[in-house]
Design a protein around this motif. Sequence first.
Motif, PDB file in Angstrom:
ATOM      1  N   LEU A   1      -0.263  -0.276   1.634  1.00 52.48           N
ATOM      2  CA  LEU A   1      -0.288   0.099   0.219  1.00 52.48           C
ATOM      3  C   LEU A   1       0.021  -1.078  -0.697  1.00 52.48           C
ATOM      4  CD1 LEU A   1       1.351   3.657   0.245  1.00 52.48           C
ATOM      5  CD2 LEU A   1      -1.072   3.017   0.369  1.00 52.48           C
ATOM      6  N   GLU A   2       0.873  -1.995  -0.248  1.00 52.65           N
ATOM      7  CA  GLU A   2       1.124  -3.204  -1.049  1.00 52.65           C
ATOM      8  C   GLU A   2      -0.164  -4.012  -1.182  1.00 52.65           C
ATOM      9  OE1 GLU A   2       5.661  -4.677  -0.443  1.00 52.65           O
ATOM     10  OE2 GLU A   2       4.495  -4.476   1.416  1.00 52.65           O
ATOM     11  N   GLY A   3      -0.925  -4.048  -0.102  1.00 52.04           N
ATOM     12  CA  GLY A   3      -2.202  -4.746  -0.146  1.00 52.04           C
ATOM     13  C   GLY A   3      -3.171  -4.097  -1.124  1.00 52.04           C
ATOM     14  N   VAL A   4      -3.201  -2.762  -1.113  1.00 49.99           N
ATOM     15  CA  VAL A   4      -4.075  -2.043  -2.044  1.00 49.99           C
ATOM     16  C   VAL A   4      -3.723  -2.384  -3.482  1.00 49.99           C
ATOM     17  CG1 VAL A   4      -4.683   0.238  -2.942  1.00 49.99           C
ATOM     18  CG2 VAL A   4      -4.610  -0.144  -0.465  1.00 49.99           C
ATOM     19  N   ARG A   5      -2.441  -2.379  -3.788  1.00 47.48           N
ATOM     20  CA  ARG A   5      -2.006  -2.696  -5.156  1.00 47.48           C
ATOM     21  C   ARG A   5      -2.425  -4.107  -5.562  1.00 47.48           C
ATOM     22  NH1 ARG A   5       1.496   0.639  -7.853  1.00 47.48           N
ATOM     23  NH2 ARG A   5       2.512   2.290  -6.640  1.00 47.48           N
ATOM     24  N   LYS A   6      -2.419  -5.006  -4.602  1.00 45.94           N
ATOM     25  CA  LYS A   6      -2.764  -6.400  -4.910  1.00 45.94           C
ATOM     26  C   LYS A   6      -4.271  -6.642  -4.950  1.00 45.94           C
ATOM     27  CE  LYS A   6       1.477  -8.585  -3.223  1.00 45.94           C
ATOM     28  NZ  LYS A   6       1.700  -9.435  -4.423  1.00 45.94           N
ATOM     29  N   GLY A   7      -5.047  -5.645  -4.470  1.00 42.79           N
ATOM     30  CA  GLY A   7      -6.490  -5.766  -4.546  1.00 42.79           C
ATOM     31  C   GLY A   7      -7.187  -6.120  -3.254  1.00 42.79           C
ATOM     32  N   THR A   8      -6.679  -5.654  -2.123  1.00 46.83           N
ATOM     33  CA  THR A   8      -7.353  -5.895  -0.844  1.00 46.83           C
ATOM     34  C   THR A   8      -8.806  -5.452  -0.906  1.00 46.83           C
ATOM     35  OG1 THR A   8      -5.321  -5.581   0.444  1.00 46.83           O
ATOM     36  CG2 THR A   8      -7.393  -5.325   1.608  1.00 46.83           C
TER      37      THR A   8
ATOM     38  N   THR B   1       6.204   1.490   4.122  1.00 49.21           N
ATOM     39  CA  THR B   1       6.444   0.091   3.721  1.00 49.21           C
ATOM     40  C   THR B   1       6.362  -0.870   4.905  1.00 49.21           C
ATOM     41  OG1 THR B   1       8.829   0.402   3.995  1.00 49.21           O
ATOM     42  CG2 THR B   1       7.916   0.797   1.787  1.00 49.21           C
ATOM     43  N   LYS B   2       5.978  -0.378   6.074  1.00 47.94           N
ATOM     44  CA  LYS B   2       5.908  -1.221   7.272  1.00 47.94           C
ATOM     45  C   LYS B   2       4.727  -2.198   7.202  1.00 47.94           C
ATOM     46  CE  LYS B   2       8.163   2.038  10.396  1.00 47.94           C
ATOM     47  NZ  LYS B   2       8.059   2.805  11.664  1.00 47.94           N
ATOM     48  N   ALA B   3       4.893  -3.340   7.873  1.00 47.48           N
ATOM     49  CA  ALA B   3       3.851  -4.372   7.901  1.00 47.48           C
ATOM     50  C   ALA B   3       2.620  -3.845   8.617  1.00 47.48           C
ATOM     51  CB  ALA B   3       4.378  -5.623   8.600  1.00 47.48           C
ATOM     52  N   VAL B   4       1.482  -3.802   7.913  1.00 49.17           N
ATOM     53  CA  VAL B   4       0.307  -3.123   8.445  1.00 49.17           C
ATOM     54  C   VAL B   4      -0.261  -3.800   9.689  1.00 49.17           C
ATOM     55  CG1 VAL B   4      -1.353  -4.337   6.954  1.00 49.17           C
ATOM     56  CG2 VAL B   4      -1.874  -2.032   7.792  1.00 49.17           C
ATOM     57  N   PHE B   5      -0.087  -5.119   9.825  1.00 47.39           N
ATOM     58  CA  PHE B   5      -0.635  -5.798  10.994  1.00 47.39           C
ATOM     59  C   PHE B   5       0.332  -5.839  12.177  1.00 47.39           C
ATOM     60  CE2 PHE B   5      -3.672  -7.560   7.909  1.00 47.39           C
ATOM     61  CZ  PHE B   5      -4.848  -7.465   8.632  1.00 47.39           C
TER      62      PHE B   5
ATOM     63  N   GLU C   1      -6.609  10.382  12.474  1.00 51.73           N
ATOM     64  CA  GLU C   1      -5.435  10.717  13.284  1.00 51.73           C
ATOM     65  C   GLU C   1      -4.229   9.999  12.700  1.00 51.73           C
ATOM     66  OE1 GLU C   1      -2.791  12.247  15.853  1.00 51.73           O
ATOM     67  OE2 GLU C   1      -4.878  12.919  15.605  1.00 51.73           O
ATOM     68  N   GLN C   2      -3.332  10.792  12.113  1.00 52.79           N
ATOM     69  CA  GLN C   2      -2.210  10.247  11.357  1.00 52.79           C
ATOM     70  C   GLN C   2      -0.885  10.251  12.122  1.00 52.79           C
ATOM     71  OE1 GLN C   2      -1.980   8.905   7.879  1.00 52.79           O
ATOM     72  NE2 GLN C   2      -3.977   8.439   8.782  1.00 52.79           N
ATOM     73  N   SER C   3      -0.923  10.572  13.385  1.00 53.41           N
ATOM     74  CA  SER C   3       0.305  10.522  14.184  1.00 53.41           C
ATOM     75  C   SER C   3       0.877   9.102  14.185  1.00 53.41           C
ATOM     76  CB  SER C   3       0.021  10.947  15.625  1.00 53.41           C
ATOM     77  OG  SER C   3      -0.357  12.303  15.688  1.00 53.41           O
ATOM     78  N   ARG C   4       2.115   8.981  13.747  1.00 54.78           N
ATOM     79  CA  ARG C   4       2.847   7.714  13.650  1.00 54.78           C
ATOM     80  C   ARG C   4       2.162   6.672  12.752  1.00 54.78           C
ATOM     81  NH1 ARG C   4       3.048   8.050  19.271  1.00 54.78           N
ATOM     82  NH2 ARG C   4       2.285   5.923  19.551  1.00 54.78           N
ATOM     83  N   SER C   5       1.251   7.126  11.921  1.00 55.61           N
ATOM     84  CA  SER C   5       0.566   6.214  11.011  1.00 55.61           C
ATOM     85  C   SER C   5       1.560   5.528  10.080  1.00 55.61           C
ATOM     86  CB  SER C   5      -0.454   6.988  10.169  1.00 55.61           C
ATOM     87  OG  SER C   5      -0.945   6.195   9.111  1.00 55.61           O
ATOM     88  N   ILE C   6       1.298   4.254   9.782  1.00 57.46           N
ATOM     89  CA  ILE C   6       2.161   3.533   8.835  1.00 57.46           C
ATOM     90  C   ILE C   6       1.414   3.216   7.533  1.00 57.46           C
ATOM     91  CG2 ILE C   6       3.519   2.491  10.700  1.00 57.46           C
ATOM     92  CD1 ILE C   6       1.985  -0.167  10.036  1.00 57.46           C
ATOM     93  N   GLN C   7       0.228   3.787   7.347  1.00 59.31           N
ATOM     94  CA  GLN C   7      -0.564   3.433   6.176  1.00 59.31           C
ATOM     95  C   GLN C   7       0.111   3.821   4.863  1.00 59.31           C
ATOM     96  OE1 GLN C   7      -4.082   5.995   7.177  1.00 59.31           O
ATOM     97  NE2 GLN C   7      -3.981   6.575   5.027  1.00 59.31           N
ATOM     98  N   GLY C   8       0.952   4.832   4.894  1.00 54.97           N
ATOM     99  CA  GLY C   8       1.633   5.247   3.672  1.00 54.97           C
ATOM    100  C   GLY C   8       3.078   4.808   3.598  1.00 54.97           C
TER     101      GLY C   8
END
Length: 298
Positions: free
Chosen positions: A234-241, A117-121, A108-115
């Motif tokens: 996505l910043e986390g993914v780039r860094k290797g989460t 630049t917002k802080a994921v937590f 469910e991608q409604s209002r999702s911030i995964q893509g």
Amino acid sequence: MKAENVKLGIAPIGWTNDDMPDLGKENTFEQCISEMSLAGFTGCEVGNKYPRDVEVLKHKLNVRGIQICNAWFSTFFVEGKKEETIQEFIKHRDFLHAMGATVIGCSEQSRSIQGTTKAVFKEKPIFTEEEWQKLAEGYNELAKLAEEKGMKVCLHHHMGTGIQTPTEVDKYMSVVNDNVYLLFDSGHLYYSEGSQKAMLEVLEKYIDRICHVHLKDVRDDVVTEVKEKNLSFLEGVRKGTFTVPGDGVIDFKPIFEILEKHDYKGWMVVEAEQDPAIANPFEYAVKGRQYIKETAGI
């Protein structure tokens, strides 16, 4: 684990990233599926470089001993886009059915911030009671449509979405019908809670309604940086989460034990998006496959 109960797949996102196409842009579709097979996997999900012509895709996969087991589908029921979502779902369902898959993994991608630049937590969406009901109505409808083809719909709990935490998974499972399932993702639950215990509790609690499993490991030091610096998903993914099983902090042995104890039958898919320029996808696929063999015995 019993090899006859479980099939092992790997997601193409380690080779080419759907959300950040610059990651792995140099890797071809043929290279991706060839290396999957060479690493010892027999299934995969669908990436952005995969041909969508069923016969072409089947041929390229069959000669490598690979089959499609699932593919991501975005839903937008909370935003009120029920009709559009259902129309797109039917096309997606028919494609996966033609490819021989029996599971449809949705998010469910409604209002999702995964893509974004917002802080994921700190900036993830929170659904209202009315929005949960919209979601439930939508997923109950998807389950009926899936059953027309002998398939199952499952929801992929995901960082940056309205269904991220164990509490939100509980809510989702309580509002949908029993023929709506869960996609269990070890990495996303551990990432959300920073807790092996919390992750395992969700698996144990809903094992009878889990129809697809993502095996994803996590690097704690990167998660700490994401929290301290208010970084995006996505910043986390780039860094290797994320990384492959056996390369991070998660102990997968109890996961395999729970699945075996409850006679889980289905796919377990390694999904570990990283920067392929840093984490060679073939080498990490081999590393993950070897760890599963050593830990689960399959």
